[in-house]
Design an enzyme around this catalytic site. Structure first.
Site, short mmCIF file in Angstrom:
data_model
loop_
_atom_site.label_atom_id
_atom_site.label_comp_id
_atom_site.label_asym_id
_atom_site.label_seq_id
_atom_site.Cartn_x
_atom_site.Cartn_y
_atom_site.Cartn_z
N CYS A 152 0.84 -1.21 0.00
CA CYS A 152 0.00 0.00 0.00
C CYS A 152 0.87 1.25 0.00
O CYS A 152 1.40 1.65 1.04
CB CYS A 152 -0.92 -0.01 1.21
SG CYS A 152 -1.95 1.48 1.37
N CYS A 155 -0.42 4.08 2.17
CA CYS A 155 -0.14 3.91 3.60
C CYS A 155 1.31 4.20 3.95
O CYS A 155 1.60 4.79 4.99
CB CYS A 155 -0.46 2.47 4.02
SG CYS A 155 -2.10 1.88 3.58
N ASP A 156 2.26 3.78 3.09
CA ASP A 156 3.66 3.71 3.51
C ASP A 156 4.64 4.56 2.71
O ASP A 156 5.83 4.58 3.04
CB ASP A 156 4.13 2.24 3.46
CG ASP A 156 3.38 1.36 4.44
OD1 ASP A 156 2.97 1.87 5.49
OD2 ASP A 156 3.19 0.17 4.15
#
Length: 326
Positions: A152, A155-156
């Site tokens: 993701c 997300c990261d």
């Protein structure tokens, strides 16, 4: 007063024979725990089948910075512990078991946990089994997940500012991941098998026009590092193995909704997602779905929480309408 008595009588008729839960939630990610929280706060007799992998994919998230309310971020497992504790505080019962079979053809609905002969009976069901990212299945993938390997970029990506990363995949998802990563990383390499890329023309053009994005033909054979990812070995088409030095690897080869348990019970589309008919209700009245098992577009913690809330409210209203119809 009369409605209250009718509801009590309706519930007790079932419970005189065998306990029937108002709501059974299948799944224990953000959507499942939120549905359990709202259902239990509405005074519904709520049971959560958490599954053996309680907490879902969030248990693999090293740090979550895009969920509101945590200014300094929060570890994924810690966030799921909070979700579970809050739902349990309002009376939701947790069972750390997988559901291996369901029968949604008649009411009360029946769900069998693994190894149990007697089913759990339910007046309504919330399907919140999530989705599982497709894996490469290579050495080092699981060992470095959350330590340089991710599924993701939204997300990261923030953790790879100024670093060199690779994205594995050739479809629109891989292009989207690479474009997002290019806002943070110094260099993004899209690793593909050398065949015609599956991405749409517009997404492919956007990736090729970005000066930080490059393309590498090859298949990942192994991910290596010490405490974190240091690089990957590639098998190149018609050539020798090649070592690609990167600080992170994003796997974008798709995801698979965890909907197999409900095939033949509710309508599921060609991609495996549970089809929603009205708000969060599935093709079976009284059965609702929330989170990534029904979400093709967003796949975020915040949207999973929102859909879990919606499913519980929809279930509560449906149960109340069902009682009034008696």
């Amino acid at each position: 007063m009369r409605q209250g008595l009718a509801r009590w009588a309706y519930q007790e008729c079932f419970r005189l024979v065998e306990r029937v839960r108002d709501t059974v939630v299948v799944g224990s990610g953000p959507a499942g725990y939120t549905a359990a929280l709202y259902a239990s706060r509405a005074r519904l007799d709520t049971l959560v089948f958490q599954g053996f992998e309680s907490g879902g994919q969030m248990m693999l998230a090293s740090e979550v910075e895009n969920y509101p309310g945590f200014g300094s971020g929060v570890m994924g497992p810690d966030l799921m512990d909070e979700f579970e504790e809050q739902a349990a505080r309002f009376g939701a019962e947790m069972r750390p078991e997988n559901v291996e079979r369901v029968d949604l053809r008649e009411r009360p609905f029946r769900l069998w946990s693994e190894g149990e002969e007697e089913p759990v009976l339910a007046r309504s069901v919330v399907v919140a089994t999530g989705a599982k990212p497709k894996r490469l299945g290579v050495d080092g993938e699981l060992r470095f997940f959350g330590k340089g390997v991710s599924g993701c970029a939204t997300c990261d990506a923030f953790f790879f500012r100024g670093k060199k990363v690779a994205v594995v995949g050739g479809g629109d998802t891989a292009m989207e991941e690479a474009l997002h990563l290019a806002r943070y990383a110094s260099e993004v390499l899209i690793v593909h098998r050398g065949e015609a890329l599956r991405a749409s023309r517009i997404m492919l053009e956007r990736a090729k026009e970005n000066p930080r994005i490059g393309f590498v033909a090859g298949a990942v054979e192994e991910i290596v590092g010490d405490g974190s990812v240091k690089g990957v070995w590639l098998r190149t088409p018609g050539g020798p193995e090649r070592f690609l030095r990167v600080d992170g690897l994003f796997v974008a080869v798709g995801q698979r909704p965890a909907s197999d348990l409900f095939r033949g019970q509710v309508e599921i589309d060609e991609d495996g997602y549970v089809v929603l008919k009205r708000q969060t209700m599935t093709s079976v009245p009284g059965v609702f779905a929330a989170g990534e098992v029904a979400d093709k577009s967003y796949r975020q913690v915040a949207t999973a929480v929102g859909s879990g809330c919606m499913a519980a409210i929809d279930a509560q209203r449906w149960l109340e309408a069902d009682i009034r119809s008696l």
